[in-house]
Design a protein around this motif. Structure first.
Motif, PDB file in Angstrom:
ATOM      1  N   PHE A   6       0.569  -1.078   0.172  1.00  0.00           N
ATOM      2  CA  PHE A   6       0.184  -0.020   0.312  1.00  0.00           C
ATOM      3  C   PHE A   6       0.587   0.932  -0.075  1.00  0.00           C
ATOM      4  CE2 PHE A   6      -1.988   3.507   2.451  1.00  0.00           C
ATOM      5  CZ  PHE A   6      -3.029   3.730   1.144  1.00  0.00           C
ATOM      6  N   ALA A   7       2.096   1.189   1.261  1.00  0.00           N
ATOM      7  CA  ALA A   7       2.877   2.343   0.761  1.00  0.00           C
ATOM      8  C   ALA A   7       3.522   2.334  -0.378  1.00  0.00           C
ATOM      9  CB  ALA A   7       3.903   2.268   2.226  1.00  0.00           C
ATOM     10  N   GLU A   8       4.096   1.319  -1.088  1.00  0.00           N
ATOM     11  CA  GLU A   8       4.866   1.704  -2.250  1.00  0.00           C
ATOM     12  C   GLU A   8       3.525   2.595  -2.924  1.00  0.00           C
ATOM     13  OE1 GLU A   8       6.860  -2.537  -3.261  1.00  0.00           O
ATOM     14  OE2 GLU A   8       7.069  -0.791  -5.110  1.00  0.00           O
ATOM     15  N   THR A   9       2.218   1.466  -3.227  1.00  0.00           N
ATOM     16  CA  THR A   9       1.224   2.124  -3.976  1.00  0.00           C
ATOM     17  C   THR A   9       1.078   3.860  -3.921  1.00  0.00           C
ATOM     18  OG1 THR A   9       0.334  -0.068  -3.979  1.00  0.00           O
ATOM     19  CG2 THR A   9      -1.019   1.819  -5.266  1.00  0.00           C
ATOM     20  N   ILE A  10       1.172   4.002  -2.496  1.00  0.00           N
ATOM     21  CA  ILE A  10       1.162   5.680  -2.597  1.00  0.00           C
ATOM     22  C   ILE A  10       2.472   6.467  -3.483  1.00  0.00           C
ATOM     23  CG2 ILE A  10       0.719   7.530  -1.249  1.00  0.00           C
ATOM     24  CD1 ILE A  10      -1.863   6.138  -1.945  1.00  0.00           C
ATOM     25  N   ALA A  11       3.390   5.993  -2.709  1.00  0.00           N
ATOM     26  CA  ALA A  11       4.664   6.081  -2.911  1.00  0.00           C
ATOM     27  C   ALA A  11       4.718   6.869  -4.797  1.00  0.00           C
ATOM     28  CB  ALA A  11       5.694   5.542  -1.897  1.00  0.00           C
ATOM     29  N   LYS A  12       4.116   6.300  -5.431  1.00  0.00           N
ATOM     30  CA  LYS A  12       4.404   5.455  -6.722  1.00  0.00           C
ATOM     31  C   LYS A  12       3.770   6.315  -7.308  1.00  0.00           C
ATOM     32  CE  LYS A  12       7.757   1.815  -7.581  1.00  0.00           C
ATOM     33  NZ  LYS A  12       7.455   0.493  -8.014  1.00  0.00           N
ATOM     34  N   VAL A 133     -11.026  19.064 -10.068  1.00  0.00           N
ATOM     35  CA  VAL A 133      -9.910  18.729 -10.924  1.00  0.00           C
ATOM     36  C   VAL A 133      -8.842  17.705 -10.394  1.00  0.00           C
ATOM     37  CG1 VAL A 133      -7.944  19.410 -12.754  1.00  0.00           C
ATOM     38  CG2 VAL A 133     -11.189  19.957 -13.092  1.00  0.00           C
ATOM     39  N   PRO A 134      -7.850  18.665  -9.748  1.00  0.00           N
ATOM     40  CA  PRO A 134      -6.577  17.571  -8.886  1.00  0.00           C
ATOM     41  C   PRO A 134      -7.265  16.217  -8.625  1.00  0.00           C
ATOM     42  CG  PRO A 134      -6.689  19.462  -7.920  1.00  0.00           C
ATOM     43  CD  PRO A 134      -8.231  19.925  -8.896  1.00  0.00           C
ATOM     44  N   LEU A 135      -8.874  15.956  -7.628  1.00  0.00           N
ATOM     45  CA  LEU A 135      -9.508  14.660  -7.584  1.00  0.00           C
ATOM     46  C   LEU A 135      -9.045  13.450  -8.095  1.00  0.00           C
ATOM     47  CD1 LEU A 135     -11.833  15.671  -4.861  1.00  0.00           C
ATOM     48  CD2 LEU A 135     -10.098  14.911  -4.473  1.00  0.00           C
ATOM     49  N   SER A 139      -5.370   9.332  -4.821  1.00  0.00           N
ATOM     50  CA  SER A 139      -4.946   7.561  -5.106  1.00  0.00           C
ATOM     51  C   SER A 139      -5.648   6.624  -5.133  1.00  0.00           C
ATOM     52  CB  SER A 139      -4.047   7.516  -3.773  1.00  0.00           C
ATOM     53  OG  SER A 139      -4.843   8.059  -2.491  1.00  0.00           O
ATOM     54  N   PHE A 140      -7.759   6.484  -4.792  1.00  0.00           N
ATOM     55  CA  PHE A 140      -8.334   5.593  -5.246  1.00  0.00           C
ATOM     56  C   PHE A 140      -8.881   5.780  -6.415  1.00  0.00           C
ATOM     57  CE2 PHE A 140     -12.570   3.528  -4.255  1.00  0.00           C
ATOM     58  CZ  PHE A 140     -11.756   2.519  -3.250  1.00  0.00           C
ATOM     59  N   GLY A 141      -8.979   4.517  -6.915  1.00  0.00           N
ATOM     60  CA  GLY A 141      -8.966   4.183  -8.446  1.00  0.00           C
ATOM     61  C   GLY A 141     -10.376   4.453  -8.498  1.00  0.00           C
ATOM     62  N   PRO A 142     -11.045   3.992  -8.306  1.00  0.00           N
ATOM     63  CA  PRO A 142     -12.983   4.318  -8.355  1.00  0.00           C
ATOM     64  C   PRO A 142     -13.414   6.039  -8.639  1.00  0.00           C
ATOM     65  CG  PRO A 142     -12.899   2.353  -7.211  1.00  0.00           C
ATOM     66  CD  PRO A 142     -12.076   3.157  -7.353  1.00  0.00           C
ATOM     67  N   TYR A 143     -12.453   6.622  -7.062  1.00  0.00           N
ATOM     68  CA  TYR A 143     -13.027   8.006  -6.999  1.00  0.00           C
ATOM     69  C   TYR A 143     -12.369   8.635  -8.291  1.00  0.00           C
ATOM     70  CZ  TYR A 143     -13.744  12.023  -4.686  1.00  0.00           C
ATOM     71  OH  TYR A 143     -13.918  13.296  -3.951  1.00  0.00           O
ATOM     72  N   ALA A 209      -0.683  13.713   3.111  1.00  0.00           N
ATOM     73  CA  ALA A 209      -0.093  12.468   3.298  1.00  0.00           C
ATOM     74  C   ALA A 209      -0.516  11.045   2.330  1.00  0.00           C
ATOM     75  CB  ALA A 209       0.227  11.623   4.532  1.00  0.00           C
ATOM     76  N   TRP A 210      -1.632  10.578   2.048  1.00  0.00           N
ATOM     77  CA  TRP A 210      -2.118   9.053   1.439  1.00  0.00           C
ATOM     78  C   TRP A 210      -2.743   9.456  -0.699  1.00  0.00           C
ATOM     79  CZ3 TRP A 210      -5.982   7.890   5.906  1.00  0.00           C
ATOM     80  CH2 TRP A 210      -5.847   7.272   6.723  1.00  0.00           C
ATOM     81  N   LYS A 211      -1.878  11.014  -0.348  1.00  0.00           N
ATOM     82  CA  LYS A 211      -2.352  11.448  -1.374  1.00  0.00           C
ATOM     83  C   LYS A 211      -3.980  11.429  -1.928  1.00  0.00           C
ATOM     84  CE  LYS A 211       2.108  11.242  -3.120  1.00  0.00           C
ATOM     85  NZ  LYS A 211       3.087  10.398  -3.840  1.00  0.00           N
TER      86      LYS A 211
END
Ligand code: BYC
Length: 308
Positions: A6-12, A133-135, A139-143, A209-211
């Motif tokens: 999860f942390a790596e997904t967010i970082a990348k 627009v930034p949303l 980080s959450f795909g469906p949103y 932090a969670w983008k």
């Protein structure tokens, strides 16, 4: 998937998908934000919806009808996105009508003239675009994916509002006065749509932090002011803020102090139209109960028949 993945997904800067492992706090925050957003779209149909039967021409009526229908569509994509996280749509609606979940403060103000329809398109949809627009990179795909289509439609909504106001500003003095009056009433509440100032925003740090959020509330509010000032000038209206002035050093418009006690009052249920908005939503929910029951019974019967 584990915490490290999860942390790596967010970082990348990749997307978290519904079946991936995620911290409970992330799931809770996403459900909270998506549900509040969905509720805002559905409650947001009311202030403009009140003008559908009173639109001044068939053309304006058709445009307004389509816009309000788009808002229903946005609410539905968003409830679906919340369902991918395990939320139940009926439960979310109950939380809304029992006052346990929020919706945007902006929809608790009345629409007093047809100019309000234009000003909601210009200012409220304009603020929504700035915020959303930034949303699309959330980080959450469906949103994030729902937001792409929503932003395209919001941008069309904003242009229709601006075009309506341009038409009214080219009309009679009474029409110009109506536009100015609507701008005076909606300007400050539209600034409050971005949420409390950064130093009073309990969720921002973790959501950044969670983008989930890509910019702070104050950053987006400033972007919105900078965007709106030249648009107001082109339209020929005055924004009701004597402290509005260009700051060469900052490269931004300075603006006056926002009355944060008003935002707190409206969020906590004491705005001019909170009771009416919730009462209408409650009535629509109970009037529609038989449709939901019939649909559920039909689906169950269908499954029974289809089962071997
Ligand atoms: N009104 O820590 P904060 C539309 C809440 S629909 C009410 O900064 P966060 C449209 C906040 O939720 C537009 N509540 O929170 C539709 C939090 O609540 P909790 C809707 C507000 O989440 C029809 C608490 O105050 N757009 O465009 O980091 C027709 C503390 O705030 C408001 C969205 O929903 C407010 N103005 O940031 C036309 C966009 N501000 O923790 C147009 C998605 C704050 O007590 N949402 N609160 O439950 C977001 O981007 C963020 O959730 C916010 C707030 C920027 C709104």
């Amino acid at each position: 998937m584990t915490e490290a993945v999860f942390a790596e997904t967010i970082a990348k800067d990749q997307r978290v998908e519904p079946r991936d492992w995620m911290p409970d706090g992330y799931r809770k925050t996403m459900i909270r934000q998506i549900a509040q957003h969905a509720h805002s779209e559905i409650i947001g149909m009311q202030p403009e919806g009140e003008w559908i039967t009173r639109a001044p021409s068939l053309r304006r009526k058709a445009i307004l009808l389509a816009k309000v229908q788009d808002e229903a569509g946005h609410g539905l994509y968003l409830y679906s996105a919340a369902e991918t996280l395990g939320a139940d749509r009926g439960d979310l609606t109950r939380r809304l009508i029992e006052g346990r979940q929020k919706y945007s403060s902006i929809f608790n103000y009345p629409t007093l003239s047809f100019a309000d329809v234009g000003v909601i398109g210009w200012l409220v949809d304009g603020a929504a675009i700035c915020n959303q627009v930034p949303l699309c990179r959330s980080s959450f795909g469906p949103y994030a994916r729902a937001m792409i289509r929503i932003c395209k439609e919001e941008s069309f909504h904003q242009r229709q509002g601006y075009e309506l106001l341009m038409t009214m500003m080219g009309g009679t003095q009474a029409q110009r006065d109506m536009v100015q009056d609507a701008v005076n009433r909606w300007w400050w509440p539209s600034l409050m749509m971005f949420g409390p100032p950064d130093d009073q925003s309990p969720n921002s740090a973790q959501s950044m932090a969670w983008k989930i959020k890509r910019h702070t509330n104050d950053e987006l509010r400033q972007r919105y002011v900078d965007m709106s000032v030249p648009q107001a000038e082109a339209l020929g209206v005055t924004l009701p803020d004597p402290d509005l002035s260009w700051n060469d050093e900052r490269g931004h418009w300075d603006f006056g102090a926002i009355d944060w006690s008003e935002l707190q009052r409206v969020i906590s249920g004491d705005g001019p139209c909170n009771a009416l908005r919730i009462e209408n939503r409650r009535r629509a929910d109970s009037d529609g109960a038989w449709v939901r029951e019939a649909a559920a019974a039909h689906a169950a019967r269908h499954q029974e028949v289809a089962a071997p």
